[in-house]
Design an enzyme around this catalytic site. Structure first.
Site, mmCIF file in Angstrom:
data_model
loop_
_atom_site.group_PDB
_atom_site.id
_atom_site.type_symbol
_atom_site.label_atom_id
_atom_site.label_comp_id
_atom_site.label_asym_id
_atom_site.label_seq_id
_atom_site.Cartn_x
_atom_site.Cartn_y
_atom_site.Cartn_z
ATOM 1 N N ASP A 91 1.572 2.009 -3.423
ATOM 2 C CA ASP A 91 2.754 1.214 -3.093
ATOM 3 C C ASP A 91 2.477 -0.265 -3.298
ATOM 4 O OD1 ASP A 91 3.579 3.673 -2.297
ATOM 5 O OD2 ASP A 91 4.059 3.133 -0.243
ATOM 6 N N CYS A 132 -4.084 6.599 1.066
ATOM 7 C CA CYS A 132 -2.870 5.811 0.852
ATOM 8 C C CYS A 132 -1.640 6.597 1.316
ATOM 9 C CB CYS A 132 -2.740 5.369 -0.599
ATOM 10 S SG CYS A 132 -2.420 6.688 -1.760
ATOM 11 N N ASP A 133 -0.539 5.894 1.453
ATOM 12 C CA ASP A 133 0.596 6.315 2.272
ATOM 13 C C ASP A 133 1.046 7.761 2.119
ATOM 14 O OD1 ASP A 133 0.386 3.640 2.682
ATOM 15 O OD2 ASP A 133 2.477 3.165 2.269
ATOM 16 N N LYS A 134 1.347 8.197 0.904
ATOM 17 C CA LYS A 134 1.999 9.491 0.729
ATOM 18 C C LYS A 134 1.011 10.646 0.734
ATOM 19 C CE LYS A 134 5.359 6.798 0.475
ATOM 20 N NZ LYS A 134 4.508 5.616 0.489
ATOM 21 N N CYS A 204 -4.676 -0.024 3.474
ATOM 22 C CA CYS A 204 -4.205 -1.288 4.054
ATOM 23 C C CYS A 204 -4.521 -1.382 5.539
ATOM 24 C CB CYS A 204 -2.702 -1.435 3.830
ATOM 25 S SG CYS A 204 -2.241 -1.578 2.097
ATOM 26 N N SER A 479 8.118 -1.092 3.666
ATOM 27 C CA SER A 479 6.681 -0.945 3.807
ATOM 28 C C SER A 479 6.320 -1.029 5.275
ATOM 29 C CB SER A 479 5.971 -2.067 3.039
ATOM 30 O OG SER A 479 4.622 -2.161 3.442
#
Length: 564
Positions: A91, A132-134, A204, A479
């Site tokens: 992202d 990471c996010d997904k 992040c 985000s």
């Protein structure tokens, strides 16, 4: 003479025996021996080790090494690991570009990929390495579909960067873009910041989406308690990965399956963890998707009820002071569970993969003396969560507000943009004024497609110094690094004829958090007349994965999952 095919199958090979045992499977074994597996290896339970390693971001960069640690643990515990990988989309890298449309789509592709490999090779168990996010929700979704013993290990947060003596994250860089556009930073300042904000491997560093999902994974019970919070580059991470491998074999031998762990109570615990840590709006979206994969009734209204009663305890970025590495130093997210348990805000008897209940984990947590990251329940940062659900004539199916400012009411003129890029250009050009409601539409699950995040716009608004004076609403996503007065996931989305499609420049929009209301000051007749004249725009993609996704995806209010 004893036949080499007469060996009794290990009872833990509940699935893999069909691919490895007996003379009929000689061809399969021959192929696997070509990889390097022996007869002894193939007689043991086969444990898939899924990684999402990719060289397009720091988030997942340590997974190749950690996979070796997981595999060592599996072997030591008497299993045979088989490593495979799938994709990931950054992202942070794709933000503000056409590439951002692929981010949420990747959740489905990752889940599908893990499911396909595990089904195709008849694994007895599974360890999923995510960051990471997904990748986080995708792994949980795949485990729910498969319902074979397994766990998810978050491979860790990035360390904060240091810019002129202060800790920074990539979220600071996006806000600095707005500050540069407004003349508050020089090009040299911005370049210096971008060069230090991400100092190495790891996801992040604030309570953005990746760390929100890491927290969810522990509260939902599918990650070993305390393991996720260990930073990516900590020397302790390798040992945690090895122990995860051993635990996976134990789960296989005891036949402990994900659907026994992920229950309605577990989802409620996860929702409480999002609220208590000031987590990302994406946490809601992914919890809805997980609920549907596990067949558990759980709605946006359930989330709203839990958020309304749960105080904010974690003083974390993007709106607080601390980073994810600070949570680990303080004692871990189990501190949050301990405090919530004191007021009965979590289900303490919910099981976890390591054999303990959430209550056991909360009781055993060791707090660092003097830590200020996680507040006590009787002295919260806020009395209730910063994510709330709104409805009204602009969002009949609901939407989510991320409230990180003191205001709970905003009434102002709509500044309407058909897409994120136009809104970002307007912000950079100084075209957004105090009191405005920035409306970004046609960025929903089907319309974009892929429901992109709006960090570039929201970061620019904050960087311009307008974070406390404007509101933003969109049928897209935010985000986890977003903060301000922001309303997302507006449903139905504009592309499918939601009322947001009828908004015009200058219409008065009211966002009332206390009343749970999002509406435009138009009569029902006027709104209906505008929608009657509305025509859907041409889709952005006619072929390929994005076109297929747009055709199959559900509303954001249902988790934006693809439906058969």
């Amino acid at each position: 003479m004893t036949s080499p095919y007469e060996r009794a199958s290990d009872p833990a090979k509940r699935h893999s025996h069909a691919i490895t045992d007996g003379p009929d499977r000689a061809g399969a074994r021959s192929m696997l021996k070509g990889v390097g597996f022996t007869d002894e290896d193939l007689a043991k339970p086969l444990i898939g080790v899924a990684t999402t390693w990719i060289e397009t971001m720091p988030c997942n960069l340590n997974q190749r090494e950690l996979a070796q640690d997981v595999k060592r643990g599996i072997r030591e515990a008497g299993g045979t690991p088989m490593e495979f990988n799938t994709i990931a989309i950054s992202d942070g890298v794709s933000m503000g570009t056409e590439g951002m449309r692929t981010s949420l789509v990747s959740r489905e592709v990752i889940a599908d990929s893990i499911e396909l490999v595990a089904r195709g090779h008849l694994f007895d168990g599974l360890v999923c390495l995510v960051a990471c996010d997904k990748t986080n929700p995708a792994a949980v979704m795949a485990l729910g579909r498969l319902d074979i013993p397994g766990l998810v290990l978050y491979t860790g947060s990035i360390a904060p960067g240091v810019f002129r003596g202060r800790d920074v994250t990539v979220g600071d860089v996006y806000e600095a873009i707005g500050a540069y556009a407004a003349g508050h930073m020089t090009a040299e300042d911005l370049h210096e910041l971008e060069s230090v904000a991400c100092p190495g491997a790891g996801a992040c560093g604030g309570q953005f989406t990746a760390n929100t999902m890491s927290t969810i994974l522990e509260f939902i019970g599918l990650s070993p308690a305390g393991a996720n919070g260990i930073p990516a580059l900590s020397k302790r991470k390798a040992k945690a990965a090895e122990e995860a491998g051993k635990l996976a074999v134990d789960l296989v031998r005891r036949d402990v399956r994900p659907r026994q762990i992920v229950t309605r109570d577990a989802l409620e615990n996860a929702a409480a963890s999002v609220a208590a840590t000031g987590g990302s709006t994406n946490g809601l979206l992914h919890l809805l998707a997980i609920a549907r994969e596990y067949g558990i009734p759980f709605t946006i209204d359930d989330f709203d009820r839990i958020s309304a009663r749960t105080p904010v305890l974690a003083d974390m970025k993007p709106w607080g002071r601390f980073h994810a590495v600070d949570v680990d130093r303080a004692g871990g997210v189990a501190l949050v569970a301990r405090e919530l348990a004191k007021q009965g805000l979590v289900h303490v008897d919910s099981p976890t993969v390591d054999g303990r209940t959430l209550g056991d984990v909360a009781t055993a947590v060791v707090e660092r003396p003097g830590q200020e990251v996680i507040r006590p329940i009787d002295d919260p940062i806020k009395p209730s969560g910063s994510l709330r659900i709104l409805r009204g004539n602009l969002a009949p199916e609901g939407c989510v507000v991320k409230l990180t400012v003191d205001r709970k009411l905003h009434r102002g003129p709509a500044r309407v943009f058909d897409g994120e890029h136009a809104a970002f250009e307007a912000v950079k050009a100084g075209g957004i004024k105090a009191g405005d409601v920035v409306v970004i539409r046609y960025e929903g699950p089907a319309g974009a497609p892929g429901m992109p995040e709006m960090l570039q716009v929201t970061g620019a608004i904050i960087g311009e110094g307008l974070g406390n004076e404007v509101a933003l609403m969109t049928d897209g996503r935010f985000s986890g690094a977003t903060h301000g007065f922001m309303v997302g996931h507006v449903a139905p989305e504009a592309f499918r004829g939601g009322p947001i499609a009828a908004l015009r420049e200058g219409d008065t929009v009211v966002i009332d958090v206390e009343a749970g209301d999002l509406h435009v000051e138009l009569s029902d007749d006027e709104l209906a007349a505008r929608l009657a004249d509305w025509q859907p725009p041409e889709p952005h993609y006619e072929t390929g994965v994005l076109a297929k996704y747009a055709a199959l995806v559900s509303s954001a209010s249902e988790g934006a999952v693809t439906r058969p």
